[in-house]
Write a protein that holds these residues in place. Structure first.
Motif, PDB file in Angstrom:
ATOM      1  N   UNK A  10       0.830  -1.206   0.000  1.00 41.03           N
ATOM      2  CA  UNK A  10       0.000   0.000   0.000  1.00 41.03           C
ATOM      3  C   UNK A  10       0.862   1.253   0.000  1.00 41.03           C
ATOM      4  N   UNK A  11       1.903   1.266   0.848  1.00 43.69           N
ATOM      5  CA  UNK A  11       2.788   2.432   0.919  1.00 43.69           C
ATOM      6  C   UNK A  11       3.491   2.670  -0.409  1.00 43.69           C
ATOM      7  N   UNK A  12       3.938   1.596  -1.058  1.00 44.41           N
ATOM      8  CA  UNK A  12       4.652   1.740  -2.325  1.00 44.41           C
ATOM      9  C   UNK A  12       3.756   2.349  -3.393  1.00 44.41           C
ATOM     10  N   UNK A  13       2.518   1.868  -3.485  1.00 45.88           N
ATOM     11  CA  UNK A  13       1.611   2.387  -4.509  1.00 45.88           C
ATOM     12  C   UNK A  13       1.212   3.830  -4.197  1.00 45.88           C
ATOM     13  N   UNK A  14       0.992   4.130  -2.924  1.00 45.69           N
ATOM     14  CA  UNK A  14       0.636   5.496  -2.533  1.00 45.69           C
ATOM     15  C   UNK A  14       1.790   6.460  -2.806  1.00 45.69           C
ATOM     16  N   UNK A  15       3.016   6.010  -2.590  1.00 47.70           N
ATOM     17  CA  UNK A  15       4.186   6.831  -2.886  1.00 47.70           C
ATOM     18  C   UNK A  15       4.239   7.170  -4.377  1.00 47.70           C
ATOM     19  N   UNK A  16       3.894   6.215  -5.215  1.00 52.81           N
ATOM     20  CA  UNK A  16       3.843   6.477  -6.657  1.00 52.81           C
ATOM     21  C   UNK A  16       2.799   7.558  -6.951  1.00 52.81           C
ATOM     22  N   UNK A  17       1.645   7.473  -6.282  1.00 52.80           N
ATOM     23  CA  UNK A  17       0.622   8.501  -6.464  1.00 52.80           C
ATOM     24  C   UNK A  17       1.119   9.877  -6.078  1.00 52.80           C
ATOM     25  N   UNK A  18       1.872   9.957  -4.991  1.00 54.20           N
ATOM     26  CA  UNK A  18       2.431  11.246  -4.558  1.00 54.20           C
ATOM     27  C   UNK A  18       3.426  11.776  -5.581  1.00 54.20           C
ATOM     28  N   UNK A  19       4.286  10.892  -6.096  1.00 53.90           N
ATOM     29  CA  UNK A  19       5.264  11.313  -7.101  1.00 53.90           C
ATOM     30  C   UNK A  19       4.579  11.861  -8.344  1.00 53.90           C
ATOM     31  N   UNK A  20       3.505  11.210  -8.769  1.00 55.77           N
ATOM     32  CA  UNK A  20       2.795  11.684  -9.954  1.00 55.77           C
ATOM     33  C   UNK A  20       1.981  12.940  -9.662  1.00 55.77           C
ATOM     34  N   UNK A  21       1.526  13.072  -8.418  1.00 54.83           N
ATOM     35  CA  UNK A  21       0.839  14.300  -8.028  1.00 54.83           C
ATOM     36  C   UNK A  21       1.741  15.513  -8.093  1.00 54.83           C
ATOM     37  N   UNK A  22       3.041  15.287  -8.012  1.00 57.64           N
ATOM     38  CA  UNK A  22       4.016  16.375  -8.169  1.00 57.64           C
ATOM     39  C   UNK A  22       4.370  16.572  -9.633  1.00 57.64           C
ATOM     40  N   UNK A  23       4.666  15.471 -10.322  1.00 55.89           N
ATOM     41  CA  UNK A  23       5.214  15.547 -11.680  1.00 55.89           C
ATOM     42  C   UNK A  23       4.199  16.031 -12.712  1.00 55.89           C
ATOM     43  N   UNK A  24       2.981  15.493 -12.680  1.00 55.71           N
ATOM     44  CA  UNK A  24       2.029  15.790 -13.749  1.00 55.71           C
ATOM     45  C   UNK A  24       1.646  17.271 -13.803  1.00 55.71           C
ATOM     46  N   UNK A  25       1.284  17.906 -12.675  1.00 54.12           N
ATOM     47  CA  UNK A  25       0.999  19.342 -12.775  1.00 54.12           C
ATOM     48  C   UNK A  25       2.241  20.177 -13.078  1.00 54.12           C
ATOM     49  N   UNK A  26       3.426  19.713 -12.643  1.00 49.48           N
ATOM     50  CA  UNK A  26       4.652  20.452 -12.924  1.00 49.48           C
ATOM     51  C   UNK A  26       4.900  20.531 -14.425  1.00 49.48           C
ATOM     52  N   UNK A  27       4.642  19.445 -15.144  1.00 48.91           N
ATOM     53  CA  UNK A  27       4.819  19.451 -16.600  1.00 48.91           C
ATOM     54  C   UNK A  27       3.888  20.482 -17.233  1.00 48.91           C
ATOM     55  N   UNK A  28       2.618  20.491 -16.823  1.00 47.98           N
ATOM     56  CA  UNK A  28       1.663  21.440 -17.400  1.00 47.98           C
ATOM     57  C   UNK A  28       2.060  22.881 -17.096  1.00 47.98           C
ATOM     58  N   UNK A  29       2.467  23.148 -15.869  1.00 47.45           N
ATOM     59  CA  UNK A  29       2.866  24.505 -15.488  1.00 47.45           C
ATOM     60  C   UNK A  29       4.134  24.933 -16.226  1.00 47.45           C
ATOM     61  N   UNK A  30       5.051  23.998 -16.422  1.00 49.49           N
ATOM     62  CA  UNK A  30       6.280  24.327 -17.146  1.00 49.49           C
ATOM     63  C   UNK A  30       5.967  24.680 -18.600  1.00 49.49           C
ATOM     64  N   UNK A  31       5.070  23.916 -19.230  1.00 48.23           N
ATOM     65  CA  UNK A  31       4.682  24.213 -20.608  1.00 48.23           C
ATOM     66  C   UNK A  31       3.989  25.567 -20.709  1.00 48.23           C
ATOM     67  N   UNK A  32       3.138  25.856 -19.728  1.00 50.87           N
ATOM     68  CA  UNK A  32       2.469  27.153 -19.710  1.00 50.87           C
ATOM     69  C   UNK A  32       3.487  28.284 -19.613  1.00 50.87           C
ATOM     70  N   UNK A  33       4.508  28.100 -18.802  1.00 46.94           N
ATOM     71  CA  UNK A  33       5.560  29.104 -18.681  1.00 46.94           C
ATOM     72  C   UNK A  33       6.374  29.274 -19.950  1.00 46.94           C
ATOM     73  N   UNK A  34       6.455  28.213 -20.750  1.00 47.27           N
ATOM     74  CA  UNK A  34       7.178  28.297 -22.022  1.00 47.27           C
ATOM     75  C   UNK A  34       6.333  28.928 -23.124  1.00 47.27           C
ATOM     76  N   UNK A  35       5.071  29.189 -22.834  1.00 45.99           N
ATOM     77  CA  UNK A  35       4.223  29.861 -23.807  1.00 45.99           C
ATOM     78  C   UNK A  35       3.372  28.958 -24.666  1.00 45.99           C
ATOM     79  N   UNK A  36       3.273  27.673 -24.341  1.00 51.16           N
ATOM     80  CA  UNK A  36       2.418  26.778 -25.119  1.00 51.16           C
ATOM     81  C   UNK A  36       0.950  27.081 -24.839  1.00 51.16           C
TER      82      UNK A  36
END
Length: 383
Positions: A10-36
């Motif tokens: 359970x901890x391992x799968x939840x940790x993956x969820x936390x990692x993706x909760x950081x990464x996925x919005x970061x990608x979108x925000x980074x693209x927005x900052x680049x002007x996409x």
């Protein structure tokens, strides 16, 4: 029951969820900052959903070839490598491929992880323990953006934090064994239409919750903004929905161990219909806050109870195959929900989001109240 294995998986799968909760919005925000523009960001956001569909198709085959535990560890390494490349190779076209790969690897992690958890737990505790997993996973996704707001989006710190979390998940999985046994030829995603025909209410509930979750994170804030709420308040309202989903899953799981699971399933559908219809009516009143909580809790309850009902019926490669079907349905819901709601919001009504959720929940209720709707779940499969 092997409590240590349950806690570690359970901890391992939840940790993956936390990692993706950081990464996925970061990608979108980074693209927005680049002007996409919004379309380019939307295409990028759709790649993980496509990865879900691909990952569901190959999970059983890979797990059969490699073994479930080695397969989970391998895709954890692939996920970490993909995030490393996101940090080191800032290119839109490259990121499309990496986001697709992340979608595939994460789907394999979730299919095998949820199958493992469901097979571990005793049926008398299934509701509570599956709900604890679901609640913890929802909290991890909520904490991802919160952590990102603290560490900032300008540097690559969020990417490296995600890599560290995925590495921790890999280490945890080295400590356990006993995952479901998988036959490479039988535990694949083929037979999805048979699964839907056999358990139409479960299939519809999974797609409905996937659409709900995708719309909550992408379109619900926009809905509140266009209804006149300030951005800060709109985000608080969205967070209230997520908190309702996360906090109330454990009580729902407890009820599922004490009372009829199928009856509780139907009640969640009715509450989702009522809360969806109440959203536009009570939007500008104090009563909107309990409605938001019930909206999130009832939708989350449908998914939690779907996992519970499937887990009480299937074992080993049949369970992995059922979870692969769930992943396929999830991917379809993630794709269709935002697309249909966005189109309806533009051409039909500004209240399309709660309206379509109400229609979807009503469809579930009608399926769940059919005679023999859960006959296939009456007895567990042969071990």
């Amino acid at each position: 029951m092997r409590w240590g294995t349950y806690l570690i998986v359970t901890s391992a799968v939840v940790i993956v969820g936390l990692a993706m909760g950081i990464t996925l919005p970061l990608v979108s925000l980074r693209l927005d900052g680049w002007g996409y523009d919004a379309f380019a960001i939307g295409v990028m956001a759709a790649m993980p959903a496509i990865g879900v569909l691909l990952g569901a198709k190959i999970t059983g085959t890979l797990a059969g070839w490699l073994g479930s535990e080695p397969c989970m560890r391998a895709v954890m390494v692939v996920s970490a490598a993909s995030v490393i490349l996101l940090a080191l190779w800032p290119s839109y076209s490259v990121w499309l491929g990496l986001r697709l790969l992340l979608g595939v690897s994460l789907t394999i992690t979730f299919v095998l992880g949820e199958s493992w958890i469901n097979q571990l737990v005793e049926d008398r505790l299934r509701g509570r323990l599956v709900a604890v997993y679901g609640s913890a996973f929802a909290v991890s996704q909520l904490c991802g953006p919160l952590l990102l707001s603290l560490i900032g989006t300008e540097a690559d710190t969020g990417f490296w934090l995600s890599v560290g979390l995925l590495g921790l998940g890999f280490i945890l999985l080295l400590l356990v064994n006993g995952a479901p046994r998988v036959d490479a030829h039988s535990a694949n995603s083929q037979g999805i239409f048979s699964f839907v025909r056999t358990l139409p209410a479960v299939a519809w509930a999974i797609m409905l919750f996937a659409a709900f979750e995708a719309m909550t994170l992408t379109l619900l804030p926009v809905y509140f903004l266009r209804e006149g709420f300030a951005q800060a308040l709109a985000l608080i309202m969205v967070s209230t929905v997520v908190v309702g989903d996360a906090v109330l899953q454990v009580p729902i799981g407890w009820l599922a161990d004490k009372f009829s699971r199928t009856a509780l399933y139907r009640v969640c559908g009715l509450v989702l219909v009522g809360s969806s219809l109440a959203l536009p009516v009570l939007l500008h009143t104090p009563l909107i806050w309990p409605v938001l909580v019930l909206f999130g809790a009832s939708a989350g309850g449908l998914y939690t109870l779907s996992l519970i009902l499937v887990g009480q019926r299937y074992r080993d490669d049949a369970l992995v195959r059922a979870n692969a079907h769930i992943a396929l349905l999830w991917g379809a819901g993630c794709l269709l929900g935002p697309l249909s709601t966005g189109a309806a919001s533009k051409w039909l009504s500004s209240h399309a989001l709660p309206g379509l959720m109400a229609i979807g929940a009503l469809g579930f209720v009608l399926l769940a109240w059919r005679r023999g709707a859960f006959a296939e779940l009456a007895t567990p499969a042969q071990r």
